[in-house]
Write a protein that holds these residues in place. Structure first.
Motif, short mmCIF file in Angstrom:
data_model
loop_
_atom_site.label_atom_id
_atom_site.label_comp_id
_atom_site.label_asym_id
_atom_site.label_seq_id
_atom_site.Cartn_x
_atom_site.Cartn_y
_atom_site.Cartn_z
N ARG A 194 36.44 57.70 88.78
CA ARG A 194 35.88 58.84 88.06
C ARG A 194 35.41 59.89 89.05
O ARG A 194 34.66 59.58 89.97
CB ARG A 194 34.68 58.40 87.19
N GLY A 195 35.88 61.10 88.84
CA GLY A 195 35.39 62.25 89.61
C GLY A 195 35.60 62.16 91.11
O GLY A 195 34.73 62.53 91.89
N LEU A 196 36.78 61.68 91.50
CA LEU A 196 37.04 61.56 92.95
C LEU A 196 37.21 62.94 93.58
O LEU A 196 37.98 63.77 93.11
CB LEU A 196 38.30 60.75 93.20
N VAL A 197 36.47 63.16 94.66
CA VAL A 197 36.58 64.40 95.43
C VAL A 197 36.84 64.02 96.88
O VAL A 197 36.19 63.12 97.42
CB VAL A 197 35.28 65.24 95.35
N LYS A 198 37.82 64.69 97.48
CA LYS A 198 38.05 64.48 98.91
C LYS A 198 38.48 65.81 99.53
O LYS A 198 39.46 66.41 99.10
CB LYS A 198 39.16 63.43 99.14
N THR A 199 37.72 66.26 100.52
CA THR A 199 38.09 67.50 101.20
C THR A 199 38.36 67.21 102.67
O THR A 199 37.82 66.27 103.25
CB THR A 199 36.95 68.54 101.11
N PHE A 200 39.24 68.02 103.23
CA PHE A 200 39.53 67.94 104.66
C PHE A 200 39.13 69.30 105.24
O PHE A 200 39.93 70.23 105.18
CB PHE A 200 41.01 67.69 104.92
N GLY A 201 37.93 69.42 105.75
CA GLY A 201 37.47 70.73 106.19
C GLY A 201 37.47 71.65 104.99
O GLY A 201 36.81 71.37 103.98
N ARG A 202 38.26 72.73 105.04
CA ARG A 202 38.27 73.65 103.91
C ARG A 202 39.40 73.35 102.94
O ARG A 202 39.52 73.99 101.90
CB ARG A 202 38.38 75.09 104.42
N VAL A 203 40.28 72.39 103.30
CA VAL A 203 41.37 72.03 102.40
C VAL A 203 40.84 71.01 101.37
O VAL A 203 40.23 70.02 101.75
CB VAL A 203 42.54 71.40 103.18
N VAL A 204 41.08 71.31 100.11
CA VAL A 204 40.64 70.38 99.06
C VAL A 204 41.81 69.46 98.72
O VAL A 204 42.85 69.92 98.23
CB VAL A 204 40.18 71.13 97.80
#
Ligand SMILES: Nc1ncnc2c1ncn2[C@@H]1O[C@H](COP(=O)(O)OP(=O)(O)OP(=O)(O)O)[C@@H](O)[C@H]1O
Ligand SMILES: [Mg+2]
Lengths: 255, 344
Positions: free
Chosen positions: A12-22
């Motif tokens: 549920r609601g997984l968020v993963k960012t790489f620096g400014r890349v979403v």
């Protein structure tokens, strides 16, 4: 799918960012035992990132993952493996200089019985070889002939078969495959599809990432469409045609 | 008919090319699956050549000396091999070994610590120093070259400060510390207990590398650390263990060093870094990691030392030994590059 069943793996609601890349922007996903969930999406849509977050290869920035209803926190691939989740990563994750049998048992080597194993930590190389040989044969993967061959001497498709064999042989709850047929010929692709169906029949949950729409419509129970880091909807092969699925995937239509 | 004749030369040429390439490819595959083969051949040729030049080379006296002189670099090169197998490098080899030897010697000779305890503390210091390298590589994530370049200076400085640059003369050393230099006869040969210790280290580490899961993980991490991590190997744990084990090996080598030198000096084995790396590289272990082993390293160390002994017996200037070793290093790395091109 019935809503009363508890998913074998859910997020549920997984968020993963790489620096400014979403990479992932709040994604929900459910996988049930005995089903094939396909994940489709354009290049860079976040399919591999989703897979990696579900299997401990990446730690999500936010969101929760549950296995059989209980919350889990996979810090590394080994954690997901211990929970019965096996993965074929897009990069395959094989050790080129080691042979096929060593690769199948990489990270879960078996030791000799008795003092040789307990005190001298000696590997049961012949045992692992014969069991690896049997596993590969039982899985119906006949591109791998010589189990003692180093993986680097194999073709791209054969390496893919090694990675698939490893996941299928050891997966006890869920098998995750990120584009497992990308380098395979027609016959070998069909072997992998048959294998996926067999895993489902054995009651495992299967997550299949693929760009091959006919394959997806052939084996999937449900299809998760990933678009620009978000989920663009979940469809089934009977509710939508391939063309409709692709339209949602590219943003030309809504789910 | 015309089509057939124009086709034929191409087919024949391809066939000829195939036949010409086949032996080279077979050699490539053979060397690929047996990395210790090329150093074994070179060692054999070296020994034959030096024996032809001067038959005293093959006499037990000269061979005994060769083995005794090889022991220390061969021991240090075990740790270096482990680290290079993980695609790292260790420039602090000599500093750790000298530090361990000085600590043990000073504790025993000047602080009056009982010899066995001084020895254990010295060896443990090697383990700790290797562990520090390992922590910096895995926790801080610095490249091994930088980490060990830094600790090379730090350890060297600490040893010089601690000892004031002074050696501990053999007369002040307890018997246990110099025991490794004691010789005993085997037939016409004379070996030291230090040589036996080094041989045991080779057996134990050789076993661990080839027969245990840890060994397999060392190779997998050196081969492709990302793949190893995804395959469920705790990469950092393996790396840390490799640096710590290497430190332990340097600590044991320090004991052998005291026996060999008959004293403990902060200026001993100044060339240990380059000599150990040379032995590893000539022994066929790839600087890119994941390929090679300690049998090759032992052969590599013997090759270098047999040049030293053989050339001096032949009355040739020592500069030529350097020249020969340099050529061998470049040849060994070239062979490695060639072998690595074996891909389907
Ligand atoms: N390690 C990383 N570092 C930086 N950016 C990353 C990393 N991994 C993924 N991304 C970015 O996250 C986004 C999603 O990538 P992901 O690999 O999940 O796509 P995908 O759907 O699997 O694509 P493909 O079909 O090409 O395999 C892309 O914009 C990608 O550039
Ligand atoms: Mg991908």
């Amino acid at each position: 799918m019935t809503t009363t069943r508890i998913p074998v793996l859910a997020a549920r609601g997984l968020v993963k960012t790489f620096g400014r890349v979403v990479g992932l922007d709040g994604v929900d996903v459910d996988v049930y035992a005995g089903e094939v969930l396909a994940v489709i999406g354009d290049n860079g849509a976040g399919k591999s990132t989703l897979i990696k977050c579900l299997t401990g290869a990446l730690v999500p920035d936010a969101g929760t993952i549950t296995a059989d209803g209980a919350e889990v926190a996979f810090r590394r691939p080994q954690d997901a493996r211990d929970a019965g989740i096996e993965t074929v990563y897009q990069t395959l994750a094989v050790a080129p200089a080691l042979d096929v049998a060593s690769n199948l048992y990489l990270g879960r080597e078996e030791r000799r019985p008795g003092i040789l194993g307990s005190v001298f930590r000696m590997l049961d190389t012949p045992g692992m070889r014969s069991r690896a040989e049997k596993a590969v044969r039982d899985l119906g993967i006949d591109t791998i002939q010589n189990i003692t061959q180093p993986v680097e001497s194999l073709s791209g498709g054969q390496r893919q078969a090694v990675a698939v064999a490893r996941a299928a042989a050891f997966g006890s709850r869920i098998v995750v495959l990120d584009e497992p047929t990308a380098a395979l010929g027609v016959k070998e692709s069909n072997q992998v599809l048959a294998l996926i169906e067999r895993l489902r029949e054995n009651g495992l949950g299967v997550i299949l990432v693929s760009h091959n729409m006919p394959h997806v419509w052939q084996v999937a129970n449900r299809i998760h469409i990933q678009r620009l880091g978000r989920s663009a909807g979940v469809i089934t092969p009977s509710s939508h045609t391939m063309a409709e699925g692709v339209a949602i995937m590219t943003g030309a239509a809504a789910a | 008919m015309l089509g057939l004749t124009t086709d034929e030369p191409g087919g024949a040429a391809a066939e000829l090319e195939r036949r010409r390439r086949a032996p080279a490819q077979r050699a490539q595959h053979l060397l690929h699956s047996h990395p210790a083969l090329s150093p074994a051949i070179i060692l054999l040729l070296t020994c034959v050549a030096f024996t032809l030049l001067n038959d005293r080379f093959a006499a037990p006296a000269a061979l005994s000396l060769l083995i005794q002189q090889t022991a220390i670099v061969a021991a240090l090169a075990i740790g270096q091999t482990l680290i290079i197998l993980t695609a790292g490098i260790d420039l602090s080899v000599g500093a750790i070994a000298v530090g361990s030897s000085m600590l043990a010697a000073m504790l025993a000779a000047e602080q009056g610590v009982p010899a066995p305890i001084a020895l254990v503390i010295g060896v443990a210091a090697g383990l700790a120093a290797g562990g520090l390298n390992g922590l910096l590589v895995t926790r801080v994530g610095l490249p091994p070259f930088i980490v060990t370049l830094g600790t090379l200076s730090v350890f060297t400085a600490v040893v010089l400060i601690y000892t004031g640059g002074q050696s501990v003369p053999g007369a002040d050393l307890p018997d246990l510390l110099s025991w490794t230099g004691t010789t005993f006869p085997i037939g016409d040969f004379r070996l030291t207990y230090g040589v036996v210790i080094v041989a045991l280290m080779y057996v134990v580490v050789g076993w661990a590398l080839s027969r245990t899961a840890w060994g397999r993980h060392v190779y997998a991490v050196g081969d492709d650390s990302d793949a190893a991590r995804l395959a469920g190997i705790r990469v950092n744990r393996v790396l840390f263990s490799v640096y710590a084990v290497a430190g332990l090996i340097y600590g044991l080598a320090a004991w052998v060093l005291i026996g060999r030198a008959g004293a403990a000096s902060p200026n001993a084995i100044a060339d240990a870094n380059l000599e150990s790396i040379t032995a590893v590289v000539i022994g066929g272990t790839s600087l890119f990691g994941g390929r090679g082993g300690i049998l090759g390293t032992l052969l590599g160390a013997l090759i270098v030392q047999s040049f030293a002994v053989g050339l001096s017996l032949a009355g040739v200037d020592d500069q030529y030994r350097l020249l020969a070793v340099g050529v061998l290093v470049i040849a060994a790395v070239s062979v490695d590059q060639w072998i690595r091109r074996v891909r389907a």
